[in-house]
Scaffold this motif. Structure first.
Motif, short mmCIF file in Angstrom:
data_model
loop_
_atom_site.label_atom_id
_atom_site.label_comp_id
_atom_site.label_asym_id
_atom_site.label_seq_id
_atom_site.Cartn_x
_atom_site.Cartn_y
_atom_site.Cartn_z
N PHE A 93 30.72 78.77 22.34
CA PHE A 93 29.32 79.18 22.40
C PHE A 93 29.01 80.48 21.65
O PHE A 93 27.86 80.91 21.66
CB PHE A 93 28.88 79.32 23.86
CG PHE A 93 28.73 78.00 24.56
CD1 PHE A 93 27.56 77.27 24.42
CD2 PHE A 93 29.74 77.50 25.36
CE1 PHE A 93 27.41 76.06 25.06
CE2 PHE A 93 29.60 76.28 26.00
CZ PHE A 93 28.44 75.55 25.85
N VAL A 94 30.00 81.10 21.02
CA VAL A 94 29.68 82.26 20.19
C VAL A 94 28.90 81.80 18.97
O VAL A 94 28.80 80.60 18.68
CB VAL A 94 30.96 83.00 19.76
CG1 VAL A 94 31.62 83.66 20.95
CG2 VAL A 94 31.91 82.06 19.03
N GLU A 95 28.36 82.75 18.22
CA GLU A 95 27.44 82.41 17.13
C GLU A 95 28.07 81.48 16.09
O GLU A 95 27.38 80.62 15.53
CB GLU A 95 26.95 83.69 16.45
CG GLU A 95 25.86 83.45 15.42
CD GLU A 95 25.29 84.73 14.90
OE1 GLU A 95 24.41 84.68 14.02
OE2 GLU A 95 25.72 85.81 15.38
N GLN A 96 29.39 81.62 15.85
CA GLN A 96 30.06 80.78 14.86
C GLN A 96 30.81 79.61 15.50
O GLN A 96 31.54 78.91 14.81
CB GLN A 96 31.04 81.63 14.03
CG GLN A 96 30.39 82.78 13.29
CD GLN A 96 29.31 82.33 12.33
OE1 GLN A 96 29.43 81.27 11.71
NE2 GLN A 96 28.25 83.12 12.21
N TRP A 98 31.45 75.96 17.71
CA TRP A 98 31.00 74.58 17.49
C TRP A 98 29.61 74.35 18.05
O TRP A 98 28.78 73.69 17.43
CB TRP A 98 31.99 73.61 18.12
CG TRP A 98 33.28 73.49 17.36
CD1 TRP A 98 33.65 74.19 16.26
CD2 TRP A 98 34.35 72.59 17.64
NE1 TRP A 98 34.90 73.81 15.83
CE2 TRP A 98 35.36 72.82 16.66
CE3 TRP A 98 34.58 71.64 18.62
CZ2 TRP A 98 36.55 72.12 16.64
CZ3 TRP A 98 35.78 70.93 18.61
CH2 TRP A 98 36.76 71.17 17.63
N TYR A 99 29.35 74.86 19.25
CA TYR A 99 28.04 74.72 19.86
C TYR A 99 27.10 75.87 19.50
O TYR A 99 25.89 75.68 19.33
CB TYR A 99 28.15 74.63 21.38
CG TYR A 99 28.95 73.45 21.88
CD1 TYR A 99 29.13 72.32 21.10
CD2 TYR A 99 29.53 73.47 23.15
CE1 TYR A 99 29.86 71.23 21.56
CE2 TYR A 99 30.26 72.38 23.62
CZ TYR A 99 30.43 71.28 22.81
OH TYR A 99 31.15 70.21 23.27
N GLY A 100 27.67 77.05 19.39
CA GLY A 100 26.86 78.23 19.15
C GLY A 100 26.11 78.21 17.84
O GLY A 100 24.98 78.71 17.75
N ARG A 101 26.68 77.62 16.80
CA ARG A 101 26.00 77.58 15.51
C ARG A 101 24.69 76.79 15.55
O ARG A 101 23.81 76.97 14.71
CB ARG A 101 26.94 76.98 14.45
CG ARG A 101 27.28 75.53 14.67
CD ARG A 101 28.27 75.05 13.61
NE ARG A 101 29.55 75.74 13.74
CZ ARG A 101 30.60 75.49 12.94
NH1 ARG A 101 30.47 74.62 11.95
NH2 ARG A 101 31.73 76.12 13.13
N PHE A 102 24.58 75.89 16.56
CA PHE A 102 23.34 75.13 16.72
C PHE A 102 22.43 75.74 17.78
O PHE A 102 21.20 75.68 17.65
CB PHE A 102 23.65 73.68 17.09
CG PHE A 102 24.53 72.97 16.10
CD1 PHE A 102 24.05 72.59 14.87
CD2 PHE A 102 25.86 72.70 16.40
CE1 PHE A 102 24.85 71.93 13.95
CE2 PHE A 102 26.67 72.06 15.50
CZ PHE A 102 26.18 71.67 14.26
N LEU A 103 23.03 76.33 18.82
CA LEU A 103 22.24 76.84 19.95
C LEU A 103 21.70 78.24 19.72
O LEU A 103 20.57 78.56 20.12
CB LEU A 103 23.09 76.81 21.23
CG LEU A 103 23.54 75.42 21.70
CD1 LEU A 103 24.42 75.55 22.94
CD2 LEU A 103 22.35 74.53 21.99
N TYR A 112 28.66 85.27 26.72
CA TYR A 112 28.27 86.60 27.18
C TYR A 112 26.87 86.59 27.78
O TYR A 112 26.04 87.47 27.50
CB TYR A 112 28.35 87.60 26.03
CG TYR A 112 29.61 87.47 25.22
CD1 TYR A 112 30.86 87.47 25.86
CD2 TYR A 112 29.59 87.30 23.84
CE1 TYR A 112 32.04 87.32 25.14
CE2 TYR A 112 30.75 87.15 23.10
CZ TYR A 112 31.97 87.15 23.76
OH TYR A 112 33.13 87.00 23.04
N SER A 113 26.61 85.58 28.59
CA SER A 113 25.31 85.45 29.25
C SER A 113 25.51 84.75 30.58
O SER A 113 26.59 84.23 30.88
CB SER A 113 24.33 84.65 28.38
OG SER A 113 24.78 83.32 28.23
N ARG A 114 24.45 84.73 31.39
CA ARG A 114 24.53 84.02 32.67
C ARG A 114 24.71 82.53 32.47
O ARG A 114 25.36 81.86 33.28
CB ARG A 114 23.26 84.28 33.49
CG ARG A 114 23.18 85.67 34.07
CD ARG A 114 22.00 85.82 35.02
NE ARG A 114 21.97 87.14 35.61
CZ ARG A 114 21.06 87.52 36.51
NH1 ARG A 114 20.13 86.67 36.88
NH2 ARG A 114 21.09 88.75 37.01
#
Length: 249
Positions: A93-96, A98-103, A112-114
């Motif tokens: 879920f980080v910016e780079q 697999w999911y983070g780049r889309f979310l 780093y969030s709730r």
């Protein structure tokens, strides 16, 4: 003539009891209740109940390819070290990731969030709900469902009035187990939360931090609250188990 009961009751007992209950409500119960409402553990336990009921129902009532594999994957959080789960979720879920780049471009921060804390707690608590519900669903008498259908009940009415009351004790027990498991989780959450003050801090991390600062009193206070909640949860689980045995044994 005074009775034995009156002799055993201390003078001013009613007033003292009322004052005690008021004190406990204002200074203990209400703050703890507010903490429950804002806790990621509570949110993850609610999600686990919804998803766990659906998965347990599918595993018990339907036959499909690779069902055995799916059933075995339910126990993966039991075998996987929780620290590994936290690292995997943070990488996804980080910016780079697999999911983070889309979310992340959509404004959805999973690391780093709730949200990240809730997701990883759902992962570790999910098996408790499924494994609690499976034997109960397997033991349900299908003839009762067929009888309800013959009497004109649709599927929703059958689910709400026939099936759900039978599995309610197991649902509540699964919720309590998932909540208790999430409450004291440390290994997985410490990596995905970021431990940002007043945003993503968790109670076990606070205990460790206070111990490192040699603030033993503060660490003990936090630990006592967690211990109290755990004991209350355990007590409720035992009550539910007895109630379930009495009504559905």
């Amino acid at each position: 003539m005074t009775t034995d009961v009156n002799r055993r009751v201390l003078p001013g007992f009613s007033l003292s009891l009322g004052y005690t209950l008021l004190y406990m409500s204002l200074l203990v119960a209400i703050p703890l209740g507010a903490g429950f409402l804002k806790a990621s553990s509570l949110a993850s336990a609610v999600i686990n109940v919804v998803v766990g009921v659906l998965v347990a129902w599918v595993l018990v009532r339907y036959q499909f390819p690779l069902k055995g594999l799916l059933d075995s994957l339910v126990d993966l959080p039991f075998a996987l070290p929780t620290a590994v789960a936290g690292l995997v979720y943070s990488d996804l879920f980080v910016e780079q990731g697999w999911y983070g780049r889309f979310l992340v471009p959509l404004g959805i921060q999973g690391a780093y969030s709730r949200l990240g804390i809730v997701l990883v707690l759902v992962f570790i608590g999910f098996p408790f709900v499924v494994r609690t519900l499976q034997p109960v669903l397997e033991g349900l008498d299908k003839d009762v469902e067929e009888a309800a259908a013959c009497l004109g009940a649709n599927r929703l009415q059958t689910a709400l009035r026939v099936i759900f009351p039978s599995i309610l004790p197991a649902v509540i027990t699964g919720f309590a187990l998932a909540f208790a498991r999430s409450l004291g989780e440390y290994g997985s959450v410490v990596f995905v939360s970021g431990n940002m003050p007043f945003r993503t801090e968790i109670a076990p991390v606070l205990v460790v931090a206070r111990l490192e600062e040699f603030a033993y009193t503060e660490a003990t206070a936090i630990a006592v609250v967690l211990l109290t909640i755990s004991f209350v949860t355990l007590f409720l689980i035992n009550l539910l188990a007895r109630w379930s045995k009495r009504h559905h044994g």
